[in-house]
Design an enzyme around this catalytic site. Sequence first.
Site, PDB file in Angstrom:
ATOM      1  N   LYS A  86       0.806  -1.227   0.000  1.00  0.00           N
ATOM      2  CA  LYS A  86       0.000   0.000   0.000  1.00  0.00           C
ATOM      3  C   LYS A  86       0.843   1.283   0.000  1.00  0.00           C
ATOM      4  CE  LYS A  86      -4.181  -1.831   0.190  1.00  0.00           C
ATOM      5  NZ  LYS A  86      -5.159  -1.626  -0.898  1.00  0.00           N
ATOM      6  N   GLU A 108      -9.877   5.679   3.014  1.00  0.00           N
ATOM      7  CA  GLU A 108     -10.683   4.600   3.558  1.00  0.00           C
ATOM      8  C   GLU A 108      -9.760   3.433   3.792  1.00  0.00           C
ATOM      9  OE1 GLU A 108      -9.521   2.949   0.017  1.00  0.00           O
ATOM     10  OE2 GLU A 108     -10.305   4.994   0.234  1.00  0.00           O
ATOM     11  N   SER A 374       1.681  -9.705  -0.764  1.00  0.00           N
ATOM     12  CA  SER A 374       1.324  -8.292  -0.702  1.00  0.00           C
ATOM     13  C   SER A 374       1.496  -7.657   0.668  1.00  0.00           C
ATOM     14  CB  SER A 374      -0.122  -8.100  -1.166  1.00  0.00           C
ATOM     15  OG  SER A 374      -1.001  -8.888  -0.385  1.00  0.00           O
TER      16      SER A 374
END
Length: 392
Positions: A86, A108, A374
């Site tokens: 991210k 969010e 990830s």
Amino acid sequence: MDLKQKKFGQYGGQFAPEILMSALEDLEKKYNEIYPTADFQNELNYYLKNFVGRPTALTYTENLSKKLGCKIYLKREDLAHGGAHKINNTIGQALLAKHIGKKRIIAETGAGQHGVATAIAGALLNLKTEVYMGEEDVERQKLNVFRMELMGAKVIPVKSCSRTLKDAINEAFRDWVANVKNTYYLIGSVVGPYPYPIIVRNFQKIIGEETKSQILERENKFPDAIIACVGGGSNAIGIFYDFVDNNDVLLYGVEAGGEGIENGKHGASLYAGSDGIFHGMMTKVLQDRYGQIQISHSISAGLDYPGVGPELAYLYKKGRVNVGYATDDEALDAFKILSETEGIVPALESSHAVAFLIKNREKFKDRTVVINLSGRGDKDANTVAKMLGKEI
């Protein structure tokens, strides 16, 4: 992509209220002006190298490879600062917001990793940061909530509807509509109205670019397959994008099978969804026969989303991306197996990709496979412990 229609084939578009159209047009204009410049790219690359820790490693898993009968590499986004992929996107978008002149960023989050990464970027670049998070996710991701608050971000619990990621996105859009002049909405995945799916993908495609050069260095050839979990889809499109034109490389997106596709308690929008409009885009969504968005389910907060990025919907329809799913139980088993065999604790999101390989091991026998890991599993320790009947 059809730039005139701002779509990927039939998917994508700008299904947004009139009050947001000027903001989206301004964002597109500013992005196209700022993103390609040498100054912006140099600044972005400085932070990616010296702050995020890129390039991340491509790790050969000797023990797991022997166990499953294929050659498995992990693209280690869990080693990026913050513990997940991210950060690539949040540093990029926060830097863009700063260049545009916005003083406040909102986001969010579901699993909390995007929220943490946004808090990190906000602290680094001195931007006021507020994060919307479903009340259910606040409860199951307490560690990430604490991390966000520790870095100066305000976490706003969302109590409406299913109290998960889709509701957090709804509230963030409402905030942006009310405060568009001074606020930048930092979307966490390749979803939402155009140009967001393009912006997020372009900040995440570094994963695939690095993977391509790393695997060529190690194997002197491309992998036979790449596997990534899919919620909104940013880690998947991030690693897939640079390989889309390499048709010999099979691409597999793995969705949340939850408690089973048959009983409807899942998050498999590509596998079991249908075309619909959701969060400003035309894409594959989970909906009833009246077009009402259904509540999704996954053991993993980051895959608990009833839609998917429009570019992935397009690549799936074209037949370029293959889609499968892993259930909660399969993901939990994969979480334990990777931890035990390699000493690498994966996020529950990434565990779905590992689980897909485990249950389809015959399909990948003697092949070279890259799994996009990830994120790391620290954030999921409480959830997993509870599932295993243990107290932390």
